[in-house]
Design a protein around this motif. Structure first.
Motif, PDB file in Angstrom:
ATOM      1  N   ASP A 349       0.841  -1.203   0.000  1.00  0.00           N
ATOM      2  CA  ASP A 349       0.000   0.000   0.000  1.00  0.00           C
ATOM      3  C   ASP A 349       0.878   1.256   0.000  1.00  0.00           C
ATOM      4  N   LEU A 350       1.936   1.235   0.799  1.00  0.00           N
ATOM      5  CA  LEU A 350       2.831   2.398   0.850  1.00  0.00           C
ATOM      6  C   LEU A 350       3.524   2.595  -0.501  1.00  0.00           C
ATOM      7  N   ARG A 351       3.838   1.498  -1.144  1.00  0.00           N
ATOM      8  CA  ARG A 351       4.496   1.592  -2.457  1.00  0.00           C
ATOM      9  C   ARG A 351       3.544   2.150  -3.508  1.00  0.00           C
ATOM     10  N   LEU A 352       2.320   1.636  -3.508  1.00  0.00           N
ATOM     11  CA  LEU A 352       1.402   2.018  -4.582  1.00  0.00           C
ATOM     12  C   LEU A 352       0.697   3.344  -4.334  1.00  0.00           C
ATOM     13  N   ASN A 353       0.410   3.626  -3.067  1.00  0.00           N
ATOM     14  CA  ASN A 353      -0.454   4.785  -2.793  1.00  0.00           C
ATOM     15  C   ASN A 353       0.199   5.912  -2.012  1.00  0.00           C
ATOM     16  N   TYR A 354       1.415   5.730  -1.567  1.00  0.00           N
ATOM     17  CA  TYR A 354       2.062   6.782  -0.766  1.00  0.00           C
ATOM     18  C   TYR A 354       3.480   7.065  -1.270  1.00  0.00           C
ATOM     19  N   GLY A 355       3.652   7.036  -2.572  1.00  0.00           N
ATOM     20  CA  GLY A 355       4.917   7.454  -3.176  1.00  0.00           C
ATOM     21  C   GLY A 355       6.103   6.561  -2.842  1.00  0.00           C
ATOM     22  N   ASN A 356       5.822   5.356  -2.391  1.00  0.00           N
ATOM     23  CA  ASN A 356       6.901   4.408  -2.061  1.00  0.00           C
ATOM     24  C   ASN A 356       7.958   5.051  -1.166  1.00  0.00           C
ATOM     25  N   ILE A 357       7.516   5.661  -0.114  1.00  0.00           N
ATOM     26  CA  ILE A 357       8.405   6.326   0.840  1.00  0.00           C
ATOM     27  C   ILE A 357       9.388   5.317   1.450  1.00  0.00           C
ATOM     28  N   PRO A 358      10.629   5.726   1.724  1.00  0.00           N
ATOM     29  CA  PRO A 358      11.523   4.827   2.472  1.00  0.00           C
ATOM     30  C   PRO A 358      10.902   4.465   3.827  1.00  0.00           C
ATOM     31  N   VAL A 359      10.883   3.196   4.113  1.00  0.00           N
ATOM     32  CA  VAL A 359      10.156   2.724   5.299  1.00  0.00           C
ATOM     33  C   VAL A 359      10.963   1.625   5.967  1.00  0.00           C
ATOM     34  N   PHE A 360      10.855   1.536   7.283  1.00  0.00           N
ATOM     35  CA  PHE A 360      11.418   0.364   7.948  1.00  0.00           C
ATOM     36  C   PHE A 360      10.368  -0.199   8.892  1.00  0.00           C
ATOM     37  N   ILE A 361      10.443  -1.485   9.121  1.00  0.00           N
ATOM     38  CA  ILE A 361       9.540  -2.099  10.091  1.00  0.00           C
ATOM     39  C   ILE A 361      10.149  -1.788  11.450  1.00  0.00           C
ATOM     40  N   SER A 362       9.504  -0.886  12.164  1.00  0.00           N
ATOM     41  CA  SER A 362      10.110  -0.366  13.393  1.00  0.00           C
ATOM     42  C   SER A 362       9.733  -1.198  14.620  1.00  0.00           C
ATOM     43  N   GLU A 363       8.704  -2.018  14.529  1.00  0.00           N
ATOM     44  CA  GLU A 363       8.382  -2.974  15.594  1.00  0.00           C
ATOM     45  C   GLU A 363       7.619  -4.132  14.984  1.00  0.00           C
ATOM     46  N   ASN A 364       8.002  -5.329  15.400  1.00  0.00           N
ATOM     47  CA  ASN A 364       7.253  -6.530  15.053  1.00  0.00           C
ATOM     48  C   ASN A 364       7.739  -7.575  16.046  1.00  0.00           C
TER      49      ASN A 364
END
Ligand code: BG6
Length: 459
Positions: A349-364
């Motif tokens: 979703d972030l790739r397709l709808n939010y400009g593919n912003i640099p992202v990290f999984i900050s908690e899991n």
């Protein structure tokens, strides 16, 4: 190696000040809203275990960081405690600043990138008394606190996070009665949400305008909403849940504006807070350099099964009911569904709808009760945690293969920590904390994570 990650991929862990530091009353620190909540309502906390009873990172950080180094993690997110760094909310405590500096230096010397969060749920109680996130004064004070942190530690820290899960204190404090000040009032919740977003935006704008080195972002807990069926009523229920619980912070943080559908809905029910055009412009200008995503579980919803009582207090739950999907896989200790596909859906979703912003999984991560039942030859054999992390990492890998700009994964947590209302009921750590003697022992997952990092991937 079937699932290989890029060489500079962040493999790390996340924690927070309140959950690790302890020494709440030591030095000049003043109480946070958590210290106060425990004082007045200890019965709300599992086994009446409060924020004083953490593992003492404030003193043991050298030893703990050495364990991180041995595990090979290359990045670590934790937060600063505003009430410790600036006990009256406004003025720096030099000794606390020196200690935080040493913690950050120690991480860097160990080759671990520090990612520093300014606010992880622990508002100074003095600020709460000024009205907390309902007060404009507190926004000003937060910006000053942020500026102080950038000035004090900007030479060491290249990655800043303004807020961790800003929606949680809003939900907890003003809608569902599980964070101080324990209210249920949508108007206050909407005001607190807007003010938090504004505080975030002002800190981001200041960071960029003053040209501090490094990057700044926000950490959001995204819980994708999945409808029970394709029936329009179920789909609408999921859409509204998503507007309230994901898009309310995601859209202003990434696109600089609130979703029109959320605005229209709140207007219709006369729940839209009155805000100034100037403040909306501040939010519009604040663009984050990166996003952290905390993902634990999905949200499954269905159309409401009962009619709304229009005389009852307005709540997001007016528009949907929780749905218990048959056959869902549960972490019964926490009552959360395990659904690795969710992390893929978020990144996509972030790739397709939010400009593919640099992202990290900050908690899991996975919090499990009574882990002593899995002890074999002195070690917790937490195969379930290994499986959990592995499945989520495979989903992350798939999203990256398809083009997601995901650059890291942080496990919650490195060592078992104190979990707000749940105390030590559910253990999340790669290391076990023995509460009797505070000894730290690697679980099987710590060794597995170390091998994963060493190989930069998994088979
Ligand atoms: C996240 C928080 O919501 O989930 C952490 O950022 C928290 O602070 C973690 O500890 C796990 O939730 P809990 O309630 O089980 O501690």
């Amino acid at each position: 190696m079937r699932y290989r990650f890029t060489d500079n991929f962040w493999f790390g862990c996340a924690e927070s000040a309140t959950q690790t530091e302890g020494f709440c009353a030591a030095g000049g620190k003043t109480p946070s809203n958590w210290d106060h909540a425990f004082k007045i309502s200890p019965h709300r906390f599992f086994n009446q275990t409060g924020p004083e009873e953490t593992r003492g990172f404030w003193q043991n950080y050298r030893e703990d960081i050495q364990l991180m180094r041995e595990t090979g993690i290359n990045s670590y997110r934790t937060s600063l405690s505003w009430a410790r760094l600036m006990p009256d909310g406004y003025h720096l405590d030099e000794a606390a600043a020196a200690r935080y500096r040493d913690i950050i230096l120690c991480l860097k010397e160990a080759g671990i990138e520090p990612i520093i969060t300014l606010m992880h749920f622990d508002l100074p109680f003095l600020m709460q008394q000024k009205g907390g996130w309902l007060s404009a004064q507190v926004i000003d004070a937060f910006v000053r606190y942020a500026e102080t942190c950038f000035d004090q530690f900007g030479d060491l820290v290249s990655h800043w996070i303004t807020f961790n899960e800003p929606i949680v204190p809003v939900e907890g404090g003003y809608l569902y009665d599980f964070h101080y000040p324990f209210k249920r009032d949508f108007a206050s919740a909407a005001r607190a949400a807007f003010n938090t977003q504004l505080a975030h935006a002002r800190a981001v704008n200041l960071f960029h305008e003053r040209r501090y080195a490094g990057k700044i972002g926000i950490v959001l807990n995204l819980t994708p909403s999945y409808p029970r069926s394709e029936h329009p009523a179920d789909v609408y229920a999921a859409e509204v849940a998503d507007l309230f619980f994901n898009k309310s912070f995601l859209e202003p943080s990434l696109n600089g504006r609130y979703p029109e559908k959320l605005i229209a809905l709140l207007k219709h029910y006369d729940q839209l807070p009155v805000v100034s055009e100037d403040d909306l412009q501040i939010i519009a200008h604040a663009r984050v350099d990166m996003l952290g995503v905390n993902y634990y579980h999905p949200r499954r919803v269905q159309a409401r099964q009962t009619a709304i009582n229009p005389a009852s207090p307005f709540m997001p739950d007016w528009f949907f009911d929780a749905y218990e999907m048959p056959g869902r896989i549960m972490n019964t200790s926490r009552g959360w569904e395990i659904y690795p596909q969710g992390i893929y859906d978020i990144l996509t979703d972030l790739r397709l709808n939010y400009g593919n912003i640099p992202v990290f999984i900050s908690e899991n991560g996975m919090g499990v009760e009574n882990e002593e039942r899995w002890i074999e030859a002195g070690q917790v054999n937490d195969a379930y945690r290994i499986d959990f992390i592995r499945q989520h990492l495979i989903a992350v890998h798939q999203a990256i293969n398809e083009g997601s700009h995901c650059f890291g994964y942080h496990c919650w947590t490195f060592i078992d920590n104190w979990s707000w209302l749940n105390g030590y009921k559910n253990r999340y750590g790669l290391y076990r904390l023995d509460l009797k003697n505070m000894q730290r022992t690697p679980k099987a997952s710590a060794q597995w994570y170390a091998a994963l990092i060493k190989n930069n991937g998994l088979n």
